[in-house]
Design a protein around this motif. Structure first.
Motif, PDB file in Angstrom:
ATOM      1  N   LYS A   1      43.415   7.896  67.587  1.00 61.57           N
ATOM      2  CA  LYS A   1      44.520   7.598  66.668  1.00 61.57           C
ATOM      3  C   LYS A   1      45.868   7.725  67.374  1.00 61.57           C
ATOM      4  O   LYS A   1      46.764   6.915  67.166  1.00 61.57           O
ATOM      5  N   LEU A   2      45.998   8.743  68.201  1.00 64.11           N
ATOM      6  CA  LEU A   2      47.242   8.956  68.941  1.00 64.11           C
ATOM      7  C   LEU A   2      47.499   7.800  69.901  1.00 64.11           C
ATOM      8  O   LEU A   2      48.624   7.289  69.984  1.00 64.11           O
ATOM      9  N   LEU A   3      46.478   7.378  70.600  1.00 68.49           N
ATOM     10  CA  LEU A   3      46.607   6.259  71.534  1.00 68.49           C
ATOM     11  C   LEU A   3      46.950   4.972  70.790  1.00 68.49           C
ATOM     12  O   LEU A   3      47.806   4.198  71.234  1.00 68.49           O
ATOM     13  N   LYS A   4      46.305   4.752  69.659  1.00 65.62           N
ATOM     14  CA  LYS A   4      46.582   3.563  68.853  1.00 65.62           C
ATOM     15  C   LYS A   4      48.041   3.560  68.377  1.00 65.62           C
ATOM     16  O   LYS A   4      48.725   2.540  68.448  1.00 65.62           O
ATOM     17  N   LYS A   5      48.513   4.728  67.940  1.00 65.74           N
ATOM     18  CA  LYS A   5      49.910   4.845  67.487  1.00 65.74           C
ATOM     19  C   LYS A   5      50.877   4.595  68.646  1.00 65.74           C
ATOM     20  O   LYS A   5      51.885   3.925  68.500  1.00 65.74           O
ATOM     21  N   TYR A   6      50.557   5.130  69.814  1.00 65.03           N
ATOM     22  CA  TYR A   6      51.392   4.961  71.002  1.00 65.03           C
ATOM     23  C   TYR A   6      51.474   3.492  71.394  1.00 65.03           C
ATOM     24  O   TYR A   6      52.543   2.983  71.691  1.00 65.03           O
ATOM     25  N   ARG A   7      50.320   2.813  71.376  1.00 63.86           N
ATOM     26  CA  ARG A   7      50.306   1.408  71.735  1.00 63.86           C
ATOM     27  C   ARG A   7      51.106   0.570  70.733  1.00 63.86           C
ATOM     28  O   ARG A   7      51.823  -0.358  71.129  1.00 63.86           O
ATOM     29  N   ALA A   8      50.977   0.879  69.454  1.00 67.81           N
ATOM     30  CA  ALA A   8      51.727   0.148  68.420  1.00 67.81           C
ATOM     31  C   ALA A   8      53.228   0.370  68.595  1.00 67.81           C
ATOM     32  O   ALA A   8      54.018  -0.565  68.445  1.00 67.81           O
ATOM     33  N   LYS A   9      53.616   1.587  68.949  1.00 71.40           N
ATOM     34  CA  LYS A   9      55.031   1.906  69.151  1.00 71.40           C
ATOM     35  C   LYS A   9      55.596   1.164  70.358  1.00 71.40           C
ATOM     36  O   LYS A   9      56.734   0.721  70.339  1.00 71.40           O
ATOM     37  N   ARG A  10      54.799   1.014  71.390  1.00 73.80           N
ATOM     38  CA  ARG A  10      55.251   0.313  72.604  1.00 73.80           C
ATOM     39  C   ARG A  10      55.430  -1.179  72.351  1.00 73.80           C
ATOM     40  O   ARG A  10      56.257  -1.819  72.985  1.00 73.80           O
TER      41      ARG A  10
END
Length: 148
Positions: free
Chosen positions: A137-146
Motif C-alpha cells: 500500500k505504501l509503495l502504491k501510494k508513493y507511485r501515485a504521488k510521483r
C-alpha cells in the motif's frame, strides 16, 4: 573567506532541514504501520504491551542492517565499474552481502522466537501478511504521488 563560511552555514542548515523532514516522514510512516498492524492482528492490550517493544527493537536493528550495512556496500559498488572488479574484490563484496543477509535472517528468526511467547502462530503469520500488505500500500501510494 566570508562566502565560504556562509556557504558552509547554508549547507549545514539545508542538511539539517532535509534530515528533519526525512525523520518526520519516517515517524509518520511508522505510526501508520503501528496502527495498521495493530488492527490487522487484533492485538489485546496485554499482547500489544509486550509485542511492540520487541517489534520496535527488531525494526531498529533491521533498519541498521539494511540502511547502514547493505546500502554502504551497494553504494561502494555503484562507484566502481563492476566489469573491472577483480575476483578477489567481488568475493569480498559477496561475503559482506552474505553476512548482512545472514544477519537479517537471524534477526527474523529471533523475532519469531520472541513473538511465539506472546502471540499465537496464526497472529505471527498475520503479521507477515500485514507487513507485506502495508509495504504494498505504501509503495502504491508513493507511485501515485510521483505520477501527480
Amino acid at each position: 573567506m566570508r562566502t565560504t563560511f556562509l556557504l558552509y552555514i547554508f549547507l549545514l542548515f539545508s542538511y539539517g532541514a532535509y534530515s528533519q523532514e526525512y525523520k518526520e516522514k519516517r515517524e509518520k510512516i511508522h505510526a501508520l504501520k503501528v496502527s495498521f498492524i495493530t488492527t490487522e492482528l487484533n492485538l489485546t492490550s496485554d499482547e500489544a504491551a509486550k509485542f511492540w517493544p520487541i517489534y520496535n527493537e527488531y525494526e531498529e536493528r533491521e533498519f541498521v542492517i539494511k540502511h547502514e550495512k547493505m546500502r554502504k556496500i551497494v553504494h561502494q559498488l555503484g562507484e566502481k565499474d563492476i566489469n573491472k572488479l577483480s575476483d578477489k574484490e567481488a568475493l569480498l563484496y559477496l561475503t559482506q552481502l552474505e553476512d548482512a543477509d545472514e544477519e537479517l535472517f537471524l534477526l527474523k528468526q529471533k523475532l519469531v522466537k520472541d513473538l511465539k511467547k506472546i502471540i499465537s502462530p496464526v497472529k505471527i503469520i498475520k503479521l507477515k501478511k500485514a507487513e507485506n500488505d502495508f509495504n504494498r500500500k505504501l509503495l502504491k501510494k508513493y507511485r501515485a504521488k510521483r505520477r501527480d
